[in-house]
Design a protein around this motif. Structure first.
Motif, PDB file in Angstrom:
ATOM      1  N   ALA A   1       0.845  -1.200   0.000  1.00 34.20           N
ATOM      2  CA  ALA A   1       0.000   0.000   0.000  1.00 34.20           C
ATOM      3  C   ALA A   1       0.880   1.249   0.000  1.00 34.20           C
ATOM      4  O   ALA A   1       2.016   1.218   0.470  1.00 34.20           O
ATOM      5  N   GLU A   2       0.319   2.314  -0.514  1.00 34.94           N
ATOM      6  CA  GLU A   2       1.040   3.579  -0.491  1.00 34.94           C
ATOM      7  C   GLU A   2       1.397   3.925   0.960  1.00 34.94           C
ATOM      8  O   GLU A   2       0.634   3.630   1.878  1.00 34.94           O
ATOM      9  N   GLY A   3       2.568   4.519   1.139  1.00 30.25           N
ATOM     10  CA  GLY A   3       2.973   4.921   2.493  1.00 30.25           C
ATOM     11  C   GLY A   3       3.645   3.831   3.301  1.00 30.25           C
ATOM     12  O   GLY A   3       3.922   4.007   4.491  1.00 30.25           O
ATOM     13  N   THR A   4       3.938   2.700   2.650  1.00 26.67           N
ATOM     14  CA  THR A   4       4.601   1.607   3.374  1.00 26.67           C
ATOM     15  C   THR A   4       6.047   1.996   3.720  1.00 26.67           C
ATOM     16  O   THR A   4       6.806   2.437   2.862  1.00 26.67           O
ATOM     17  N   GLU A   5       6.352   1.836   5.015  1.00 25.12           N
ATOM     18  CA  GLU A   5       7.706   2.153   5.496  1.00 25.12           C
ATOM     19  C   GLU A   5       8.552   0.885   5.438  1.00 25.12           C
ATOM     20  O   GLU A   5       8.030  -0.231   5.533  1.00 25.12           O
ATOM     21  N   VAL A   6       9.869   1.048   5.305  1.00 25.36           N
ATOM     22  CA  VAL A   6      10.740  -0.134   5.158  1.00 25.36           C
ATOM     23  C   VAL A   6      12.028   0.026   5.967  1.00 25.36           C
ATOM     24  O   VAL A   6      12.533   1.129   6.133  1.00 25.36           O
ATOM     25  N   ALA A   7      12.498  -1.098   6.481  1.00 26.95           N
ATOM     26  CA  ALA A   7      13.779  -1.142   7.178  1.00 26.95           C
ATOM     27  C   ALA A   7      14.498  -2.406   6.738  1.00 26.95           C
ATOM     28  O   ALA A   7      13.856  -3.340   6.242  1.00 26.95           O
ATOM     29  N   GLY A   8      15.812  -2.449   6.889  1.00 28.78           N
ATOM     30  CA  GLY A   8      16.536  -3.638   6.428  1.00 28.78           C
ATOM     31  C   GLY A   8      17.866  -3.841   7.118  1.00 28.78           C
ATOM     32  O   GLY A   8      18.461  -2.898   7.636  1.00 28.78           O
ATOM     33  N   VAL A   9      18.285  -5.092   7.135  1.00 29.60           N
ATOM     34  CA  VAL A   9      19.618  -5.469   7.621  1.00 29.60           C
ATOM     35  C   VAL A   9      20.204  -6.400   6.573  1.00 29.60           C
ATOM     36  O   VAL A   9      19.512  -7.277   6.058  1.00 29.60           O
TER      37      VAL A   9
ATOM     38  N   ALA B   1      24.533  -7.794  -6.121  1.00 31.42           N
ATOM     39  CA  ALA B   1      23.995  -6.566  -6.725  1.00 31.42           C
ATOM     40  C   ALA B   1      22.671  -6.139  -6.063  1.00 31.42           C
ATOM     41  O   ALA B   1      22.481  -4.959  -5.762  1.00 31.42           O
ATOM     42  N   PRO B   2      21.730  -7.070  -5.779  1.00 31.12           N
ATOM     43  CA  PRO B   2      20.493  -6.638  -5.123  1.00 31.12           C
ATOM     44  C   PRO B   2      20.724  -6.068  -3.722  1.00 31.12           C
ATOM     45  O   PRO B   2      20.030  -5.129  -3.310  1.00 31.12           O
ATOM     46  N   VAL B   3      21.709  -6.602  -2.996  1.00 33.97           N
ATOM     47  CA  VAL B   3      22.005  -6.064  -1.664  1.00 33.97           C
ATOM     48  C   VAL B   3      22.455  -4.608  -1.792  1.00 33.97           C
ATOM     49  O   VAL B   3      22.011  -3.733  -1.042  1.00 33.97           O
ATOM     50  N   GLU B   4      23.321  -4.355  -2.757  1.00 36.26           N
ATOM     51  CA  GLU B   4      23.787  -2.980  -2.947  1.00 36.26           C
ATOM     52  C   GLU B   4      22.625  -2.055  -3.317  1.00 36.26           C
ATOM     53  O   GLU B   4      22.535  -0.926  -2.833  1.00 36.26           O
ATOM     54  N   TRP B   5      21.749  -2.541  -4.164  1.00 34.49           N
ATOM     55  CA  TRP B   5      20.566  -1.758  -4.570  1.00 34.49           C
ATOM     56  C   TRP B   5      19.709  -1.430  -3.354  1.00 34.49           C
ATOM     57  O   TRP B   5      19.312  -0.270  -3.143  1.00 34.49           O
ATOM     58  N   CYS B   6      19.391  -2.428  -2.547  1.00 39.40           N
ATOM     59  CA  CYS B   6      18.518  -2.217  -1.379  1.00 39.40           C
ATOM     60  C   CYS B   6      19.128  -1.223  -0.395  1.00 39.40           C
ATOM     61  O   CYS B   6      18.447  -0.339   0.124  1.00 39.40           O
ATOM     62  N   ARG B   7      20.427  -1.385  -0.136  1.00 40.55           N
ATOM     63  CA  ARG B   7      21.110  -0.480   0.796  1.00 40.55           C
ATOM     64  C   ARG B   7      20.935   0.957   0.348  1.00 40.55           C
ATOM     65  O   ARG B   7      20.693   1.848   1.147  1.00 40.55           O
ATOM     66  N   GLU B   8      21.082   1.145  -0.967  1.00 38.25           N
ATOM     67  CA  GLU B   8      21.006   2.482  -1.542  1.00 38.25           C
ATOM     68  C   GLU B   8      19.597   3.057  -1.413  1.00 38.25           C
ATOM     69  O   GLU B   8      19.421   4.220  -1.089  1.00 38.25           O
ATOM     70  N   LYS B   9      18.591   2.207  -1.681  1.00 35.70           N
ATOM     71  CA  LYS B   9      17.208   2.694  -1.721  1.00 35.70           C
ATOM     72  C   LYS B   9      16.600   2.837  -0.325  1.00 35.70           C
ATOM     73  O   LYS B   9      15.558   3.486  -0.161  1.00 35.70           O
ATOM     74  N   LEU B  10      17.236   2.194   0.658  1.00 38.86           N
ATOM     75  CA  LEU B  10      16.657   2.171   1.995  1.00 38.86           C
ATOM     76  C   LEU B  10      16.550   3.582   2.586  1.00 38.86           C
ATOM     77  O   LEU B  10      15.648   3.866   3.373  1.00 38.86           O
ATOM     78  N   GLY B  11      17.448   4.451   2.172  1.00 39.06           N
ATOM     79  CA  GLY B  11      17.483   5.812   2.696  1.00 39.06           C
ATOM     80  C   GLY B  11      16.138   6.514   2.635  1.00 39.06           C
ATOM     81  O   GLY B  11      15.738   7.212   3.578  1.00 39.06           O
TER      82      GLY B  11
END
Lengths: 413, 413
Positions: free
Chosen positions: A45-53, A62-72
């Motif tokens: 849904a719109e407005g979904t917040e995300v966190a990651g380790v 490559a996907p790990v690098e992508w996620c790290r970048e987008k997590l901001g």
């Protein structure tokens, strides 16, 4: 290649409730496996917040690098997971694949590319063509639904012998919210990261920064407290998504870490992550025994943890458990090699309720028969008291069997 | 319990010359094994200098503690080694056993108790009765001889499938001297110590302090550069004895480290220790392949060594080699998990002469057929160039097979 279901698999699978704001579909992209699903598309849904380790590997995928970048940015609208190919050590091609896949998913679910999170698991070093996702994600987007969760868990499996799900329902500010998660193992599992792939979802309205704090605090005693083979993957990813849709039912939005309305939630989150982490260990490649290593009396918690991991990662301890041999001498060895403060003559070691060694020698009441009987259980608790301080830690692992060698001797070919 | 001789065993055993001033005999004490020798008694000429390197375990065996204590005096007249019981984690009883055994040996060969060195290998935590040695050492003392060395190597074996000896003859000050050694493995082998038991003998007249310096300097690139299973024993002992009897033939006594007359000797000592260390790995429990891991281009030698050990200790790398699978993705994983400086996109990996990966991706010329063919060799060289600096290190290990699990799942019982 398929293996019999682990004897340690949970006997029942919980009923997985709907998580408001989360829809998903699985698909067969034929990346490596035939006749099974290997792609999971999720839409939030719109407005979904995300966190990651993520993995602490110096050679992340490559996907790990992508996620790290987008997590901001802290918001997410989609998640794409594939099994069969890790898209790791794939150079520029790998980065291109990630970007193209994100674009395809963004178009399919109708969001920005930066709101798409990605994870891949499987063989390392094999190029992954983004064309694999082209039609597949569009078709999946047309089939998005709020269940069944077991299908989502199944699509992300590699050498796993059973799908892994866990759920809890708790109240935030008097309003019921759901925490549900899926995970996959089952080799290349070791602490210092968010072991392999796990995705956790809630409809509670929690800010990304608070979510990140919760997740980081919980991972140490759950996913980072398990080890199958001491090998840290290039791809380990734990992502948590909070759709916030429970706000419509009156749940308060949580802006601050330490908000007392989060207490019950954080206890439940710990339970869900620990449940998933244990399921990963219980599906450790070739596992026949679930081993709990509890170290107490260390000079610090960190020291206790290092000693516990030295025991849990010792091939000699793990093969002894596989052989149902109460070989506590190897536990002494593993304590000794950890390099942490230890006084041989103060050491106490128990297998379950059986104290086998105390004060630097075999327990005076030691009974080989009793110790051997204890080793026949499916769950082997190994307890070590160093008698030095109050540091303690618990880690979980599985035994090391011939099947582990068989599975890993022919995985790629 | 006996296992077939390792396919990696040396095809020939060298002729072992007499080492002047060293006499020995073996005996059957029936400590654990039946129908084979399990005790080695050695007697040294008066004035024999001694040096040693021991396990870094925090839970060392009673004999290790005894040797450390006695080493200060620098002279030795006897060595007693037993297999079948490690006399480790045996508390006060273990210390008593060591003292009583030294007294028995001292009486048998006619020297002070403080001049007796001891080593035990086998099961941990099982009390070892000194009565086992009573008549046995007296009888052995009556049979002391200057050969055959293979018998000495055989008496100290546990799960070893072949006896390990090595020898070199070099000149010190124009006079020929001998360096001969024996060793035993074959599990619980990991660096940071003088891996398992090894004893080296020379008739060269070298002061204990110089000998100690030589030994400590040489152990890092030999015994401390091998690993079978990452498990550090409680009992690892490397002792070197210099009888000095070559002085009677005109060999100069060496008082100072760095004496140029030692150059040839130290090169030969390195060769003998490396030969023994390689033999230990080649008899690694269940080993079918000898793996050489060479890391270069690291930011320092220490960093290169940690990365090399991360690769050599990775169960996934070792099972891939066992399965003859050129799974270089697992090498990437092991580099990544070492926690040392590494840049994925500068990494080059080769299996033997086959470059499989370069610049963060699969080599453009990669041929699965060529890589697979290279994996069928008995000796597998894995080369990693980090492309960062000039740090380098080489370590040696063996593959991880089902036999390792079988051997260690039923060793004690």
């Amino acid at each position: 290649m398929s293996h019999a279901v682990s004897p340690l698999a949970p006997k029942t699978i919980p009923d997985m409730p709907v998580v408001e704001g989360v829809r998903f579909a699985t698909a067969e992209a034929g990346i490596k496996y035939k006749g099974r699903t290997d792609v999971l598309l999720m839409a939030f849904a719109e407005g979904t917040e995300v966190a990651g380790v993520f993995t602490k590997s110096k050679c992340p995928s490559a996907p790990v690098e992508w996620c790290r970048e987008k997590l901001g940015a802290g918001t997410a609208r989609a998640l794409v997971v594939n099994s069969g190919n890790a898209n790791a050590f794939t150079g520029k091609t790998g980065r291109d694949t990630v970007a193209v896949t994100a674009a395809i998913a963004a178009r399919a679910v109708g969001c920005g590319e930066d709101q798409v999170f990605l994870a891949s698991t499987g063989v390392i070093g094999e190029p992954l063509a983004p064309t694999k996702f082209e039609g597949v994600l569009d078709a999946a987007a047309a089939r998005l639904a709020d269940g069944p969760w077991i299908d989502a868990a199944r699509a992300i499996m590699t050498t796993d012998t059973y799908p892994k799900v866990a759920t809890a329902t708790v109240e935030v500010g008097g309003v019921p919210v759901v925490i549900s998660g899926i995970a996959k193992g089952a080799g290349m599992i070791a602490p210092d990261m968010a072991t392999m792939l796990s995705f956790v979802f809630t409809d509670a309205p929690i800010d990304a920064a608070v979510l990140q704090g919760l997740l980081s605090a919980t991972v140490g005693t759950t996913f980072n407290a398990i080890t199958v083979d001491s090998d840290t993957s290039t791809s380990d990813t734990l992502l948590m998504f909070a759709t916030g849709t429970a706000a419509a039912r009156g749940a308060p939005r949580i802006h601050a870490a330490g908000d007392p309305r989060l207490t019950e939630f954080s206890v439940a989150l710990h339970r869900v992550l620990l449940d998933l982490a244990h399921q990963v260990v219980k599906d450790g490649e070739g596992a026949r025994k679930f081993i709990e290593v509890q170290v107490m009396g260390a000079t610090s918690d960190a020291s206790a943890r290092r000693i516990a991991l030295s025991i849990a990662n010792s091939p000699l301890v793990k093969t002894a458990v596989a052989g149902e041999d109460a070989n506590w001498g190897r536990v002494v060895m593993a304590v000794g090699k950890a390099g942490e403060p230890a006084d041989r003559d103060r050491l106490t070691i128990s297998f379950g309720d059986i104290r086998v060694a105390a004060a630097g020698a075999r327990d005076p009441d030691y009974s080989e028969a009793a110790a051997s009987a204890a080793m026949q259980a499916e769950h082997i608790p190994i307890r070590v008291d160093l008698g030095l301080g109050s540091g303690r830690a618990t880690v979980w692992t599985c035994d090391l069997t011939k099947e582990y060698v068989a599975i890993n001797g022919d995985y790629r070919s």
